[in-house]
Design an enzyme around this catalytic site. Structure first.
Site, short mmCIF file in Angstrom:
data_model
loop_
_atom_site.label_atom_id
_atom_site.label_comp_id
_atom_site.label_asym_id
_atom_site.label_seq_id
_atom_site.Cartn_x
_atom_site.Cartn_y
_atom_site.Cartn_z
N ARG A 1 -145.46 -9.34 45.39
CA ARG A 1 -145.70 -8.14 44.59
C ARG A 1 -146.02 -8.42 43.14
O ARG A 1 -146.48 -7.55 42.42
CB ARG A 1 -144.47 -7.22 44.69
CG ARG A 1 -144.20 -6.72 46.08
CD ARG A 1 -142.78 -6.31 46.26
NE ARG A 1 -141.89 -7.47 46.23
CZ ARG A 1 -140.57 -7.41 46.36
NH1 ARG A 1 -140.00 -6.25 46.54
NH2 ARG A 1 -139.83 -8.50 46.32
N ASP B 1 -148.98 -14.97 37.19
CA ASP B 1 -148.41 -15.80 36.13
C ASP B 1 -147.82 -17.05 36.77
O ASP B 1 -147.54 -17.10 37.98
CB ASP B 1 -147.39 -15.01 35.30
CG ASP B 1 -146.12 -14.71 36.05
OD1 ASP B 1 -145.40 -15.65 36.39
OD2 ASP B 1 -145.84 -13.51 36.29
N ARG C 1 -144.64 -20.58 50.32
CA ARG C 1 -145.77 -20.63 51.24
C ARG C 1 -146.32 -22.03 51.50
O ARG C 1 -147.21 -22.19 52.32
CB ARG C 1 -146.90 -19.71 50.74
CG ARG C 1 -146.49 -18.25 50.65
CD ARG C 1 -146.10 -17.66 51.99
NE ARG C 1 -145.81 -16.23 51.88
CZ ARG C 1 -145.52 -15.45 52.93
NH1 ARG C 1 -145.48 -15.95 54.14
NH2 ARG C 1 -145.26 -14.18 52.74
#
Ligand SMILES: Cc1cc2nc3c(=O)[nH]c(=O)nc-3n(C[C@H](O)[C@H](O)[C@H](O)COP(=O)(O)OP(=O)(O)OC[C@H]3O[C@@H](n4cnc5c(N)ncnc54)[C@H](O)[C@@H]3O)c2cc1C
Length: 231
Positions: free
Chosen positions: A84, A175, A186
């Site tokens: 998000r 960022d 991941r």
């Protein structure tokens, strides 16, 4: 790094560097504002950056960011959008027709016997037959999509017949603090192989732009929920 530098992924996909903000030194400068102290030379600056990363002083890393253009299959996009803190815009299948570009794995994997959500290599899968079957399905699906469009069905509805293996494209800005968190999750063995390939390409671009930060990342590899190391 040259804007437009592109790393191919997942067959027809890619991760492309667009631009970035800041540098390793920006992180150090941002942290030093606490004391209003100047740079103390390269060695000390690098040491401070490593300290900041290791002890979870994360906000100076948020002073830096990278913008990527990424082309990936929709089933990977669904995992990607769970992050998000990324700011992104996606190619719209309401505004334009999707291209006939589908992801087909170079090697079909079987379900993992230990990690039920994962996968593993399997000698018993007929690789060529699976690829033939899936490619034929892609052709049929895309043919139906075209037929619906030709009959006047709106793009927003015609797309409903397309499988999640079709490619989409995004511009994404993240960022550095949250990029490192994303990579921590991941590039992990538990993540799906395809998103790991994409994350690795994003990391390779990051390594060129912020070498000290990525050195610290490789050394300590912390996620946002990991506890700070005691000072
Ligand atoms: C291997 C793997 C398997 C997964 N399997 C599934 C699954 O089966 N089903 C599923 O639904 N998801 C699944 N996920 C997604 C996972 O639950 C997270 O949504 C995803 O990894 C994003 O992590 P995040 O929230 O830490 O990152 P981000 O959304 O980038 O957020 C970064 C950090 O910011 C903070 N933050 C951001 N937004 C909020 C908020 N609204 N409230 C509070 N804190 C916030 C949190 O500290 C968070 O860790 C999986 C993820 C992985 C890596």
């Amino acid at each position: 790094m040259e804007p437009g530098t592109t790393i191919p992924i997942l067959g027809k996909g890619y991760v492309r560097y667009i631009d970035h903000l800041g540098s390793d030194l920006r992180i150090v400068e941002s942290a030093r504002i606490s004391y209003k102290s100047p740079s103390k030379g390269e060695d000390q600056d690098k040491k401070l950056l490593t300290y900041l990363y290791k002890h979870r002083h994360t906000s100076p890393f948020e002073q830096c960011s990278i913008t990527y253009n990424i082309k990936m299959p929709i089933f990977i996009m669904r995992q990607f959008v769970r992050h998000r803190t990324f700011r992104l815009n996606e190619w719209s299948a309401r505004y334009s027709e999707l291209s006939e570009e589908f992801y087909v794995p170079a090697k079909w994997r079987a379900a993992d016997v230990q990690n039920k959500q994962g996968s593993q290599d399997s000698a018993s899968l007929d690789q060529a037959a699976l690829t033939r079957e899936v490619e034929a399905f892609h052709q049929t699906a895309y043919g139906t999509y075209q037929n619906l469009l030709q009959q006047g069905v709106a793009r927003e509805l015609a797309r409903t017949v397309l499988p999640v293996s079709i490619f989409t494209e995004v511009y994404v800005n993240c960022d550095l603090h949250n990029l490192l968190h994303f990579l921590h999750l991941r590039e992990d063995d538990h993540a799906q192989l395809e998103i790991r390939e994409m994350a690795a390409a994003m990391r390779k671009i990051g390594e060129q732009l912020y070498p000290w930060t990525f050195e610290a990342y490789h050394k300590f590899r912390l996620g946002v929920t990991d506890k700070p190391k005691s000072a």
